[in-house]
Design an enzyme around this catalytic site. Structure first.
Site, mmCIF file in Angstrom:
data_model
loop_
_atom_site.group_PDB
_atom_site.id
_atom_site.type_symbol
_atom_site.label_atom_id
_atom_site.label_comp_id
_atom_site.label_asym_id
_atom_site.label_seq_id
_atom_site.Cartn_x
_atom_site.Cartn_y
_atom_site.Cartn_z
ATOM 1 N N ASP A 102 -16.605 69.559 -126.056
ATOM 2 C CA ASP A 102 -17.643 69.295 -125.070
ATOM 3 C C ASP A 102 -17.057 69.357 -123.654
ATOM 4 O OD1 ASP A 102 -20.482 68.191 -124.574
ATOM 5 O OD2 ASP A 102 -19.182 66.952 -123.309
ATOM 6 N N LYS A 117 -21.989 72.518 -119.304
ATOM 7 C CA LYS A 117 -23.190 71.999 -118.632
ATOM 8 C C LYS A 117 -23.337 72.544 -117.216
ATOM 9 C CE LYS A 117 -22.123 67.755 -121.157
ATOM 10 N NZ LYS A 117 -20.685 67.503 -121.100
ATOM 11 N N TYR A 177 -16.238 68.587 -114.734
ATOM 12 C CA TYR A 177 -14.995 67.944 -115.186
ATOM 13 C C TYR A 177 -13.763 68.655 -114.593
ATOM 14 C CZ TYR A 177 -18.159 66.000 -118.775
ATOM 15 O OH TYR A 177 -19.206 65.411 -119.436
ATOM 16 N N HIS A 185 -27.085 69.341 -116.983
ATOM 17 C CA HIS A 185 -26.294 68.102 -117.010
ATOM 18 C C HIS A 185 -27.146 66.871 -116.659
ATOM 19 C CE1 HIS A 185 -21.833 66.801 -116.566
ATOM 20 N NE2 HIS A 185 -22.552 65.806 -117.019
HETATM 21 P P1 NAP Z 1 -15.521 57.575 -124.738
HETATM 22 O O1 NAP Z 1 -15.290 58.785 -125.555
HETATM 23 O O2 NAP Z 1 -16.468 56.535 -125.227
HETATM 24 O O3 NAP Z 1 -14.157 56.836 -124.404
HETATM 25 C C1 NAP Z 1 -13.025 57.537 -123.979
HETATM 26 C C2 NAP Z 1 -11.912 56.536 -123.725
HETATM 27 O O4 NAP Z 1 -11.600 55.846 -124.942
HETATM 28 C C3 NAP Z 1 -10.644 57.208 -123.260
HETATM 29 O O5 NAP Z 1 -10.112 56.430 -122.208
HETATM 30 C C4 NAP Z 1 -9.745 57.187 -124.486
HETATM 31 O O6 NAP Z 1 -8.377 57.001 -124.115
HETATM 32 C C5 NAP Z 1 -10.235 55.984 -125.265
HETATM 33 N N1 NAP Z 1 -10.156 56.223 -126.727
HETATM 34 C C6 NAP Z 1 -10.540 57.331 -127.395
HETATM 35 N N2 NAP Z 1 -10.341 57.180 -128.720
HETATM 36 C C7 NAP Z 1 -9.812 55.956 -128.897
HETATM 37 C C8 NAP Z 1 -9.374 55.242 -130.038
HETATM 38 N N3 NAP Z 1 -9.451 55.760 -131.254
HETATM 39 N N4 NAP Z 1 -8.844 54.002 -129.850
HETATM 40 C C9 NAP Z 1 -8.759 53.463 -128.599
HETATM 41 N N5 NAP Z 1 -9.158 54.099 -127.479
HETATM 42 C C10 NAP Z 1 -9.683 55.335 -127.621
HETATM 43 O O7 NAP Z 1 -16.032 57.947 -123.271
HETATM 44 P P2 NAP Z 1 -16.397 59.248 -122.434
HETATM 45 O O8 NAP Z 1 -15.206 60.101 -122.195
HETATM 46 O O9 NAP Z 1 -17.119 58.757 -121.256
HETATM 47 O O10 NAP Z 1 -17.429 60.047 -123.354
HETATM 48 C C11 NAP Z 1 -17.047 61.056 -124.282
HETATM 49 C C12 NAP Z 1 -17.409 62.435 -123.783
HETATM 50 O O11 NAP Z 1 -18.813 62.552 -123.562
HETATM 51 C C13 NAP Z 1 -16.825 62.797 -122.413
HETATM 52 O O12 NAP Z 1 -15.439 63.039 -122.463
HETATM 53 C C14 NAP Z 1 -17.679 63.971 -122.064
HETATM 54 O O13 NAP Z 1 -17.260 65.123 -122.770
HETATM 55 C C15 NAP Z 1 -19.047 63.493 -122.530
HETATM 56 N N6 NAP Z 1 -19.823 62.828 -121.454
HETATM 57 C C16 NAP Z 1 -20.994 63.398 -121.042
HETATM 58 C C17 NAP Z 1 -21.753 62.810 -120.044
HETATM 59 C C18 NAP Z 1 -23.028 63.460 -119.607
HETATM 60 O O14 NAP Z 1 -23.541 63.101 -118.533
HETATM 61 N N7 NAP Z 1 -23.560 64.379 -120.386
HETATM 62 C C19 NAP Z 1 -21.346 61.613 -119.432
HETATM 63 C C20 NAP Z 1 -20.164 61.046 -119.891
HETATM 64 C C21 NAP Z 1 -19.420 61.637 -120.896
HETATM 65 P P3 NAP Z 1 -7.241 58.170 -124.183
HETATM 66 O O15 NAP Z 1 -7.869 59.453 -123.716
HETATM 67 O O16 NAP Z 1 -6.224 57.656 -123.231
HETATM 68 O O17 NAP Z 1 -6.772 58.230 -125.600
#
Ligand code: NAP
Length: 319
Positions: free
Chosen positions: A51, A85, A56, A118
């Protein structure tokens, strides 16, 4: 390891229900090399969905990792499902194709499997990510997202994009697209995690044949803008208890909870151990009582509010 289930999306080989998120810039810890290594590790670990988003600012690293894994013979392009996006400053219907190429030229993967709008609102046309006025407020554009959608449909006609969808749209906005489209949205990407069930919106989409992807499925615990009283999934006793019982991690329980709601998950990690852990969720099942216990954590808590767009006529969280 069991193979990752896919959601059928016409025109694609199917949308894998577990993918790698790549949003790192606001964590301030990420480097683009880190993202490249994360994508390489994810593909080696069995991920077939990545994704991305233009904003980004790391699609070139994702593209390099994909190209390397294809040339190493680990995967073929058609094995992968790449999502990206259209950014908020690129809503001018006349320029959608040109702006799409800003992503494709970086990803260099021939076509995109799923292209999303987005956010429903637009910022002033141009290449400044968050154009701000002297008054400290964002400078908006008011392109109608139905006109943006027409531009997205043309990308499908041209074969540049296999499927199109939405992100951060609410029910009435999604319904308006559904009622006025030529090509139906295949997917809505929204925030969903144990503290934000987004039940009404998820139910609406699933009843209308629109697949749902949960972003921030772990509540992005390391986000730079976290409030000191914000709940953290990794400290939640109910989740700890279930994780211990299942001999799984809290992250795995959160992701499994979403899979059992038929929601696609795209956890982001740049840590090899976690990347592997987050896809290893197919060998256990949460019982009805465990699902119920996790449902009880719902408190409508959003971590992504895109507050600078408050006041825009298409700001999605005013319902
Ligand atoms: P998330 O996936 O809920 O959390 C990511 C964080 O959690 C990172 O800091 C990661 O650390 C940590 N993490 C991951 N796996 C883990 C595990 N097994 N144990 C402990 N910690 C863990 O948050 P997000 O990045 O906000 O959301 C995921 C994806 O959704 C984004 O990367 C993006 O691609 C997409 N997104 C889309 C939108 C939108 O507007 N459409 C908005 C936000 C996000 P490390 O990387 O240091 O391991």
């Amino acid at each position: 390891m069991a193979s990752v289930p896919v959601i059928p999306i016409p025109g694609t080989g199917g949308y894998p229900m577990i993918g790698l998120g790549t949003f790192t810039i606001f964590e301030k810890t990420g480097s683009n090399d880190e993202v490249k290594e994360a994508v390489r590790c994810a593909i080696d670990s069995g991920y077939r969905s990545i994704d991305c988003a233009l904003v980004y600012q790391n699609e070139d690293s994702v593209g390099q990792a994909i190209a390397e894994k294809i040339s190493e013979g680990v995967v073929k392009r058609e094995d992968l499902f790449v999502t990206t996006k259209l950014w908020d400053t690129h809503h001018n219907p006349a320029n959608i194709r040109e702006n799409f190429f800003k992503s494709l030229n970086k990803l260099k993967c021939g076509y995109v499997d799923l292209y999303l709008i987005h956010w429903p609102f637009g910022f002033e046309d141009g290449d400044e990510w968050f154009p701000m006025g002297k008054d400290g407020k964002a400078r908006f554009s008011d392109h109608d997202y139905l006109d943006v959608w027409k531009g997205m449909e043309k990308l499908v006609d041209e074969g540049l994009v296999k499927a199109i969808g939405l992100s951060n749209f609410n029910i009435s906005q999604t319904e308006r697209v559904l009622q006025n489209c030529r090509i139906k949205p295949s997917n809505l990407q929204i925030e969903v995690h144990p503290y934000l069930s987004n039940k009404k919106l998820v139910d609406f989409c699933q009843a209308n044949g629109i697949s749902v992807t949960a972003y921030a499925p772990l509540g992005n615990p390391n986000r730079t803008w976290a409030g000191k009283d914000d709940p953290i999934v990794f400290e939640e006793p109910i989740l700890k208890e279930i994780a211990e019982r299942k001999k799984k991690s809290i992250a795995q329980v959160c992701l499994r909870f979403l899979l059992q709601r038929n929601i696609v998950v795209i956890p982001k990690s740049v840590t090899p151990k976690r990347i592997k852990e987050n896809i290893d969720i197919l060998d256990f099942e949460l019982t009805e009582e465990e699902m119920k216990a996790i449902w009880s954590l719902d408190r409508g808590k959003r971590f992504y509010l895109e507050s600078i767009a408050k006041g825009h006529k298409y700001y999605p969280f005013d319902e």
